[in-house]
Design a protein around this motif. Structure first.
Motif, PDB file in Angstrom:
ATOM      1  N   HIS A  98       1.548   6.842  -1.758  1.00 36.62           N
ATOM      2  CA  HIS A  98       2.481   7.903  -2.117  1.00 36.62           C
ATOM      3  C   HIS A  98       2.157   8.448  -3.511  1.00 36.62           C
ATOM      4  CE1 HIS A  98       6.197  10.083  -1.560  1.00 36.62           C
ATOM      5  NE2 HIS A  98       6.605   9.722  -2.766  1.00 36.62           N
ATOM      6  N   SER A  99       1.903   7.567  -4.465  1.00 38.03           N
ATOM      7  CA  SER A  99       1.553   7.976  -5.826  1.00 38.03           C
ATOM      8  C   SER A  99       0.231   8.746  -5.843  1.00 38.03           C
ATOM      9  CB  SER A  99       1.462   6.741  -6.711  1.00 38.03           C
ATOM     10  OG  SER A  99       1.028   7.087  -7.990  1.00 38.03           O
ATOM     11  N   ALA A 100      -0.737   8.278  -5.069  1.00 37.53           N
ATOM     12  CA  ALA A 100      -2.027   8.975  -5.002  1.00 37.53           C
ATOM     13  C   ALA A 100      -1.860  10.374  -4.414  1.00 37.53           C
ATOM     14  CB  ALA A 100      -3.016   8.160  -4.171  1.00 37.53           C
ATOM     15  N   ALA A 101      -0.989  10.507  -3.414  1.00 40.07           N
ATOM     16  CA  ALA A 101      -0.755  11.820  -2.807  1.00 40.07           C
ATOM     17  C   ALA A 101      -0.159  12.785  -3.825  1.00 40.07           C
ATOM     18  CB  ALA A 101       0.170  11.682  -1.602  1.00 40.07           C
ATOM     19  N   VAL A 144      -5.489  17.875  -8.328  1.00 40.24           N
ATOM     20  CA  VAL A 144      -6.671  18.376  -7.625  1.00 40.24           C
ATOM     21  C   VAL A 144      -6.363  19.648  -6.850  1.00 40.24           C
ATOM     22  CG1 VAL A 144      -8.438  17.800  -5.913  1.00 40.24           C
ATOM     23  CG2 VAL A 144      -7.629  16.053  -7.491  1.00 40.24           C
ATOM     24  N   ALA A 145      -5.229  19.692  -6.176  1.00 37.79           N
ATOM     25  CA  ALA A 145      -4.904  20.847  -5.331  1.00 37.79           C
ATOM     26  C   ALA A 145      -4.847  22.157  -6.118  1.00 37.79           C
ATOM     27  CB  ALA A 145      -3.595  20.604  -4.583  1.00 37.79           C
ATOM     28  N   PRO A 146      -4.250  22.217  -7.317  1.00 37.73           N
ATOM     29  CA  PRO A 146      -4.262  23.487  -8.040  1.00 37.73           C
ATOM     30  C   PRO A 146      -5.668  23.952  -8.410  1.00 37.73           C
ATOM     31  CG  PRO A 146      -2.586  22.044  -8.961  1.00 37.73           C
ATOM     32  CD  PRO A 146      -3.375  21.242  -7.975  1.00 37.73           C
ATOM     33  N   ALA A 186       0.803  -1.225   0.000  1.00 36.11           N
ATOM     34  CA  ALA A 186       0.000   0.000   0.000  1.00 36.11           C
ATOM     35  C   ALA A 186       0.840   1.280   0.000  1.00 36.11           C
ATOM     36  CB  ALA A 186      -0.931  -0.001   1.210  1.00 36.11           C
ATOM     37  N   ALA A 187       2.024   1.265   0.603  1.00 36.27           N
ATOM     38  CA  ALA A 187       2.808   2.504   0.757  1.00 36.27           C
ATOM     39  C   ALA A 187       3.098   3.187  -0.579  1.00 36.27           C
ATOM     40  CB  ALA A 187       4.090   2.216   1.522  1.00 36.27           C
TER      41      ALA A 187
END
Length: 145
Positions: free
Chosen positions: A39-42, A49-51, A34-35
């Motif tokens: 990490h890739s999803a973050a 999405v953040a911009p 899962a790690a």
């Protein structure tokens, strides 16, 4: 009944230890799997999405902001005026430099003409003096003969 529960507990202890170790191994495997995906999803969220959320929040803040926006025409006007004054100054500089060059050419030609005239007068004066000296030498040689 208590004794029976204690005896059953002793019998189940090795099975519980095995289950505990198997569960721990499965949890560790799940973490390794899962790690990198988390990490890739973050990073994907941060990059995509953040911009969009940030620009939406900025647009909303600008819409509800009660202070009027300042005009940005003055800096542009000052810059353009400065460029125009600089261009005019450069044109005057070039014109004055050209006039100065022409004046210096005229002065140089005047100076060379003046020097030529002086040299001609000096040559004429030297010729006259040479003629006088020659005449006096001829006169002196006639007197001696």
């Amino acid at each position: 009944m208590k004794a029976r529960a204690v005896r059953t507990g002793h019998l189940m202890a090795p099975v519980a230890d095995q289950a505990k170790m198997a569960a721990a191994q499965r949890i560790e495997d799940a973490r390794y799997w899962a790690a990198p995906r988390i990490h890739s999803a973050a990073h994907g969220f941060e990059d995509q999405v953040a911009p969009m959320v940030s620009s939406m929040l900025t647009a909303a803040a600008n819409k509800i902001d009660p202070t009027p926006t300042r005009s940005r025409r003055w800096p542009t006007l000052v810059l353009l005026s400065g460029l125009a004054v600089g261009a005019i100054g450069y044109m005057f500089y070039r014109r004055n430099a050209q006039q100065w060059t022409e004046h210096m050419k005229d002065s140089a030609s005047d100076a060379s003409r003046w020097a030529g005239e002086k040299a001609d007068r000096a040559a004429e004066s030297a010729d006259r003096m040479a003629g006088r000296v020659s005449d006096k030498a001829d006169e002196a040689s006639r007197k001696m003969s």
